[in-house]
Scaffold this motif. Structure first.
Motif, PDB file in Angstrom:
ATOM      1  N   THR A  35       0.818  -1.215   0.000  1.00 39.53           N
ATOM      2  CA  THR A  35       0.000   0.000   0.000  1.00 39.53           C
ATOM      3  C   THR A  35       0.850   1.261   0.000  1.00 39.53           C
ATOM      4  OG1 THR A  35      -0.136  -0.035   2.423  1.00 39.53           O
ATOM      5  CG2 THR A  35      -1.904  -1.156   1.208  1.00 39.53           C
ATOM      6  N   PHE A  36       2.161   1.123   0.246  1.00 40.00           N
ATOM      7  CA  PHE A  36       3.034   2.291   0.357  1.00 40.00           C
ATOM      8  C   PHE A  36       4.424   1.905  -0.112  1.00 40.00           C
ATOM      9  CE2 PHE A  36       6.147   4.844   2.727  1.00 40.00           C
ATOM     10  CZ  PHE A  36       5.710   6.126   2.440  1.00 40.00           C
ATOM     11  N   HIS A  37       5.102   2.859  -0.750  1.00 33.47           N
ATOM     12  CA  HIS A  37       6.464   2.636  -1.228  1.00 33.47           C
ATOM     13  C   HIS A  37       7.288   3.887  -0.993  1.00 33.47           C
ATOM     14  CE1 HIS A  37       9.697   2.811  -4.330  1.00 33.47           C
ATOM     15  NE2 HIS A  37       9.798   1.516  -4.081  1.00 33.47           N
ATOM     16  N   GLU A  38       8.536   3.703  -0.578  1.00 34.85           N
ATOM     17  CA  GLU A  38       9.452   4.839  -0.411  1.00 34.85           C
ATOM     18  C   GLU A  38      10.866   4.379  -0.699  1.00 34.85           C
ATOM     19  OE1 GLU A  38      10.669   7.815  -0.785  1.00 34.85           O
ATOM     20  OE2 GLU A  38       9.057   8.561   0.522  1.00 34.85           O
ATOM     21  N   LYS A  39      11.659   5.297  -1.218  1.00 31.19           N
ATOM     22  CA  LYS A  39      13.059   5.022  -1.491  1.00 31.19           C
ATOM     23  C   LYS A  39      13.906   5.361  -0.272  1.00 31.19           C
ATOM     24  CE  LYS A  39      14.546   6.303  -5.575  1.00 31.19           C
ATOM     25  NZ  LYS A  39      14.829   7.174  -6.731  1.00 31.19           N
ATOM     26  N   MET A  40      15.105   4.778  -0.199  1.00 26.86           N
ATOM     27  CA  MET A  40      16.071   5.093   0.846  1.00 26.86           C
ATOM     28  C   MET A  40      17.366   5.628   0.250  1.00 26.86           C
ATOM     29  SD  MET A  40      15.356   1.815   3.346  1.00 26.86           S
ATOM     30  CE  MET A  40      15.718   2.563   4.928  1.00 26.86           C
ATOM     31  N   SER A  41      17.359   5.814  -1.069  1.00 30.15           N
ATOM     32  CA  SER A  41      18.472   6.394  -1.806  1.00 30.15           C
ATOM     33  C   SER A  41      17.847   7.078  -3.010  1.00 30.15           C
ATOM     34  CB  SER A  41      19.458   5.304  -2.232  1.00 30.15           C
ATOM     35  OG  SER A  41      20.570   5.844  -2.897  1.00 30.15           O
ATOM     36  N   TRP A  42      18.234   8.327  -3.289  1.00 35.51           N
ATOM     37  CA  TRP A  42      17.476   9.115  -4.243  1.00 35.51           C
ATOM     38  C   TRP A  42      18.308   9.583  -5.438  1.00 35.51           C
ATOM     39  CZ3 TRP A  42      17.373   9.308   0.981  1.00 35.51           C
ATOM     40  CH2 TRP A  42      16.184   8.920   1.591  1.00 35.51           C
ATOM     41  N   ALA A  43      19.421  10.246  -5.198  1.00 38.58           N
ATOM     42  CA  ALA A  43      20.210  10.788  -6.308  1.00 38.58           C
ATOM     43  C   ALA A  43      20.882   9.693  -7.115  1.00 38.58           C
ATOM     44  CB  ALA A  43      21.258  11.775  -5.778  1.00 38.58           C
ATOM     45  N   ASP A  44      21.213   8.589  -6.456  1.00 40.75           N
ATOM     46  CA  ASP A  44      21.904   7.477  -7.097  1.00 40.75           C
ATOM     47  C   ASP A  44      21.715   6.257  -6.214  1.00 40.75           C
ATOM     48  OD1 ASP A  44      23.832   7.740  -4.961  1.00 40.75           O
ATOM     49  OD2 ASP A  44      24.706   9.388  -6.093  1.00 40.75           O
ATOM     50  N   ASN A  45      22.438   5.207  -6.492  1.00 40.94           N
ATOM     51  CA  ASN A  45      22.278   3.953  -5.743  1.00 40.94           C
ATOM     52  C   ASN A  45      23.384   3.745  -4.713  1.00 40.94           C
ATOM     53  OD1 ASN A  45      20.106   3.555  -7.391  1.00 40.94           O
ATOM     54  ND2 ASN A  45      21.056   1.986  -8.655  1.00 40.94           N
ATOM     55  N   LEU A  46      23.931   4.805  -4.160  1.00 32.16           N
ATOM     56  CA  LEU A  46      25.074   4.698  -3.254  1.00 32.16           C
ATOM     57  C   LEU A  46      24.767   3.843  -2.027  1.00 32.16           C
ATOM     58  CD1 LEU A  46      27.986   6.178  -3.046  1.00 32.16           C
ATOM     59  CD2 LEU A  46      26.882   7.481  -1.245  1.00 32.16           C
ATOM     60  N   PHE A  47      23.527   3.878  -1.553  1.00 27.30           N
ATOM     61  CA  PHE A  47      23.064   3.116  -0.399  1.00 27.30           C
ATOM     62  C   PHE A  47      22.312   1.912  -0.959  1.00 27.30           C
ATOM     63  CE2 PHE A  47      19.960   2.412   3.095  1.00 27.30           C
ATOM     64  CZ  PHE A  47      20.814   2.376   4.180  1.00 27.30           C
ATOM     65  N   PHE A  48      22.835   0.690  -0.720  1.00 28.94           N
ATOM     66  CA  PHE A  48      22.441  -0.448  -1.555  1.00 28.94           C
ATOM     67  C   PHE A  48      22.406  -1.726  -0.734  1.00 28.94           C
ATOM     68  CE2 PHE A  48      23.035  -3.122  -5.446  1.00 28.94           C
ATOM     69  CZ  PHE A  48      22.137  -2.481  -6.287  1.00 28.94           C
ATOM     70  N   ALA A  49      21.694  -2.730  -1.255  1.00 29.39           N
ATOM     71  CA  ALA A  49      21.732  -4.115  -0.769  1.00 29.39           C
ATOM     72  C   ALA A  49      21.445  -4.228   0.728  1.00 29.39           C
ATOM     73  CB  ALA A  49      23.092  -4.758  -1.086  1.00 29.39           C
ATOM     74  N   PRO A  50      20.214  -3.918   1.175  1.00 24.21           N
ATOM     75  CA  PRO A  50      19.908  -3.956   2.611  1.00 24.21           C
ATOM     76  C   PRO A  50      19.789  -5.382   3.156  1.00 24.21           C
ATOM     77  CG  PRO A  50      17.913  -3.543   1.361  1.00 24.21           C
ATOM     78  CD  PRO A  50      19.049  -3.534   0.366  1.00 24.21           C
ATOM     79  N   GLU A  51      19.993  -5.502   4.442  1.00 25.59           N
ATOM     80  CA  GLU A  51      19.850  -6.771   5.168  1.00 25.59           C
ATOM     81  C   GLU A  51      19.447  -6.443   6.594  1.00 25.59           C
ATOM     82  OE1 GLU A  51      20.186 -11.006   5.991  1.00 25.59           O
ATOM     83  OE2 GLU A  51      19.906  -9.806   4.183  1.00 25.59           O
ATOM     84  N   SER A  52      18.571  -7.255   7.200  1.00 28.00           N
ATOM     85  CA  SER A  52      18.117  -6.947   8.557  1.00 28.00           C
ATOM     86  C   SER A  52      18.004  -8.211   9.392  1.00 28.00           C
ATOM     87  CB  SER A  52      16.769  -6.210   8.524  1.00 28.00           C
ATOM     88  OG  SER A  52      15.698  -7.109   8.303  1.00 28.00           O
ATOM     89  N   LEU A  53      17.838  -8.000  10.699  1.00 30.73           N
ATOM     90  CA  LEU A  53      17.580  -9.083  11.639  1.00 30.73           C
ATOM     91  C   LEU A  53      16.647  -8.584  12.733  1.00 30.73           C
ATOM     92  CD1 LEU A  53      19.337  -8.323  14.402  1.00 30.73           C
ATOM     93  CD2 LEU A  53      21.219  -9.270  13.098  1.00 30.73           C
ATOM     94  N   LEU A  54      16.083  -9.516  13.466  1.00 31.78           N
ATOM     95  CA  LEU A  54      15.277  -9.220  14.652  1.00 31.78           C
ATOM     96  C   LEU A  54      16.051  -9.717  15.848  1.00 31.78           C
ATOM     97  CD1 LEU A  54      12.401  -8.153  15.494  1.00 31.78           C
ATOM     98  CD2 LEU A  54      11.740 -10.570  15.607  1.00 31.78           C
TER      99      LEU A  54
END
Length: 712
Positions: free
Chosen positions: A482-501
């Motif tokens: 229902t919603f989308h947002e970017k975390m990098s805008w001018a280019d792809n410098l911030f890339f390949a996310p990974e997370s944990l709980l």
């Protein structure tokens, strides 16, 4: 080798291919970068129906490659393959096709001369066309035979047949020179690299690529490289086996490496960095909190191909290195706990497809790749899902007694199985619907899918859009965003996310930060691979994502400084004496109800020639980081801008982290922006405040020097 000296100016944008040949030091003046070149190979395809494999590829950082590719666009036709078809002629209607299956090797050459590419068959010109410019290949280049390039999709990427001779020349040869070449015979012009496969050898006779490895059943026999099946390929790299040495010699080498890295003014101290060498890609992978420790895996490359390095920590900043237990073809993936309670990796196995591996010990050092791999569902012609999805960048999890896996790519899918070993079957498309401005078929790679608040988040990248996330719901085995947002805008410098709980219920993510936009590596410094700070993600009742650094980072603070009640006049700057450095945290609250732009500069030289500006743009309602003056040398320059709307009377609350070449900014817990900077002035360490169009009031400003947590 002697310790490296700090260098604050950039050298050539691409080191030449010969820079490290014969042990020549990288500091030696190199000849011109390798741009003009000739790839020439004598090959016999096993059939004329194969599509997209390469008889000879030169691949550099970031997946950039040039190759002698067979049938990728038009069946039975040789072509100049390249990343994103950037140096490939798409219209191949006039290209000659192999009329019949060759019984003897055919010489195919691709010649790169300035902004033109020529294709030759047995010394006769077959095609010529213009390109925007040649790709440069530096000391991180590798050679592939059989596989088009390492990150190619799982289908149509292997050449099957035999190769009698393969060469790379550091100049553009003409038709007469090509016609004079004979397989297994030295030429008047010396090549940069040469494989003749005589006497059972698979090594480069020129020793430019000293380590050659055969994969997937590739073999050398009868003076030829035999690629008998899909998945067989040769890879040659610049890595050399360590020479036998005394203990003292090994100690000196290790000490020199460490001291050289410590002397680099751009190497971050508390952002996790690759412990040695260059990693491309450097995706974080397989993150899990297990038995009281945070475990983080990351991709690195050596003669075995893509491997997963492994570190663990109890505080998210001081990391202990583990033995490398996941090797040979490990690409992007995640870690989850299976129904037997064991950590399990769902990952992409290069040359095979998506796969699983299960931990054998609680240190997570030893793993067993499933004998039943890959988990790619089997389909056949006539099946409506046959050929629809890629076996690429998976994410696995357990839910309602079933195993699920996202299959990433341009049209992501979901697969399901009752057990890890299968049988795995597609349930269909991952996305139930699109969101405004984003295609339902948008690339979903490096997928991470989890509950957050009362929603589901799909954290991922698109190779076009960069790091981004969706919020939505999981219903009927599909994701309903229902919603989308970017975390990098001018280019792809911030890339390949990974997370944990973690065990406190916190969702913590990392991302890979490029050295420069566009997957570019700064190879001249001998290392590449930097992670973002860990970010704690949360989704409160208002439905707006929050992102903050974890409290554990405060343990790195020392030498505190505090300022109160500072006023910045309209259209003025205000230096903050006593606060300076390249390893800092600066926290401030600033109110400027009438100003257009207001904020702080860091890494500022006394005259302002070099400075990095961090500010709120009230008109654009964005948090911005301006690096157009971050360096007076040749380094990336631009403005990154993330959406941020402050309510009436709400002050701008910044947490600014400076870590040598990384500037990472958090604003009001609702936005974060990352940039790389490379100042060349040693006095670019100052901090100033500024305001444009109105007066700004800084109620509090606190700063600390930050203790490096990386060992070197």
């Amino acid at each position: 080798m002697p310790p490296m000296k700090p260098i604050r100016n950039r050298t050539l944008p691409g080191l030449c291919l010969w820079a490290a040949i014969g042990g020549a030091p990288l500091s030696a003046a190199p000849p011109a970068p390798l741009a003009d070149k000739t790839l020439v190979v004598w090959a016999t395809p096993a059939n004329l129906t194969q599509r997209g494999g390469s008889a000879l590829t030169l691949e550099g950082s970031g997946g950039h490659f040039d190759g002698v590719v067979f049938g990728e666009i038009a069946p039975g036709k040789w072509m100049a393959g390249s990343d994103g078809f950037n140096r490939t002629q798409r219209d191949q209607s006039l290209f000659p096709a192999e009329p019949t299956l060759p019984t003897a090797p055919v010489q195919i050459a691709i010649v790169y001369r300035g902004k033109t590419v020529g294709l030759y068959r047995d010394g006769v010109a077959a095609a010529r066309y213009d390109i925007q410019g040649a790709e440069r290949f530096g000391t991180d280049a590798r050679v592939l035979m059989g596989l088009r390039h390492l990150d190619a999709g799982n289908d149509n990427r292997f050449f099957t047949g035999t190769i009698e001779d393969a060469r790379i020349y550091g100049t553009a040869l003409d038709a007469a020179q090509l016609a004079a070449l004979k397989p297994n015979t030295a030429s008047a012009l010396q090549p940069v690299a040469w494989w003749d496969f005589e006497d059972g050898r698979a090594d480069d006779r020129m020793k430019s690529f000293p380590t050659t490895t055969l994969y997937g059943g590739a073999r050398v026999a009868g003076g030829k490289l035999h690629l008998d099946q899909s998945g067989a390929f040769l890879m040659a790299t610049r890595e050399t086996a360590p020479a036998a040495s005394t203990g003292n010699d090994a100690d000196q080498v290790a000490r020199s490496l460490r001291e050289g890295l410590l002397a680099d003014p751009y190497r971050p101290g508390y952002h996790f960095v690759v412990p040695e060498g260059r990693a491309m890609p450097f995706d974080p992978n397989g993150a899990i909190h297990w038995k009281g420790r945070y475990h983080l895996f990351y991709i690195f490359q050596d003669k075995r191909g893509h491997n997963w390095g492994h570190v663990s920590s109890t505080d998210l900043f001081h990391w202990r290195h583990h033995p490398t237990g996941l090797v040979s073809g490990m690409f992007s993936g995640n870690c989850f706990v299976n129904q037997e309670g064991r950590p399990t990796m769902c990952y992409h196995q290069v040359g095979q497809g998506n796969a699983m591996a299960v931990a054998l010990d609680d240190e997570l050092n030893e793993w067993k790749k499933l004998d039943s791999n890959p988990i790619t569902p089997k389909t056949s012609p006539g099946d409506p899902l046959h050929g629809k999805y890629r076996s690429w960048d998976p994410f696995g999890w357990v839910e309602d007694g079933n195993y699920y896996a996202i299959f990433g790519g341009e049209h992501p899918a979901v697969a399901k199985a009752p057990t890890l070993g299968g049988e795995w079957k597609y349930t269909g498309d991952l996305m139930a619907n699109s969101v405004p401005g984003v295609s339902i078929a948008e690339d979903v790679s490096c997928a991470d899918f989890f509950r957050i608040g009362d929603r589901r988040m799909l954290l991922c990248i698109s190779h076009r859009l960069g790091c981004r996330y969706y919020l939505g719901d999981w219903k009927n085995e599909q994701f309903h965003p229902t919603f989308h947002e970017k975390m990098s805008w001018a280019d792809n410098l911030f890339f390949a996310p990974e997370s944990l709980l973690d065990d406190r219920g916190r969702r913590i993510m990392w991302a890979w930060i490029f050295d420069e936009p566009g997957f570019r590596m700064r190879t001249e410094h001998g290392w590449s691979g930097t992670m973002s700070l860990p970010r704690v993600l949360s989704l409160p009742a208002d439905g707006r994502l929050r992102m903050n650094p974890p409290p554990e980072i405060e343990s790195l603070r020392y030498n505190p400084a505090k300022r109160r009640g500072l006023t910045v006049a309209a259209d003025a700057t205000l230096p903050v004496p006593g606060i300076a450095g390249t390893s800092l945290e600066v926290d401030l609250s600033i109110a400027a109800p009438d100003a257009r732009q207001y904020g702080i500069t860091v890494c500022t030289s006394p005259n302002g020639e070099e400075q990095t500006r961090i500010y709120y743009d009230a008109a654009d309602r964005k948090l911005k980081v301006d690096t157009t003056r971050s360096s007076s040398g040749a380094s990336p320059k631009g403005i990154e801008a993330g959406p941020l709307e402050l309510a009436a009377g709400e002050p701008l609350q910044l947490r600014v982290f400076v870590d040598k070449s990384v500037v990472e900014v958090f604003a009001n817990g609702r936005q974060a922006v990352v940039r790389r900077i490379y100042p060349i002035r040693p006095d670019s360490v100052g901090v100033t405040l500024f305001s444009n169009g109105g007066t700004a009031r800084v109620e509090t400003l606190e700063a600390w020097e930050m203790m490096p947590s990386n060992p070197y």
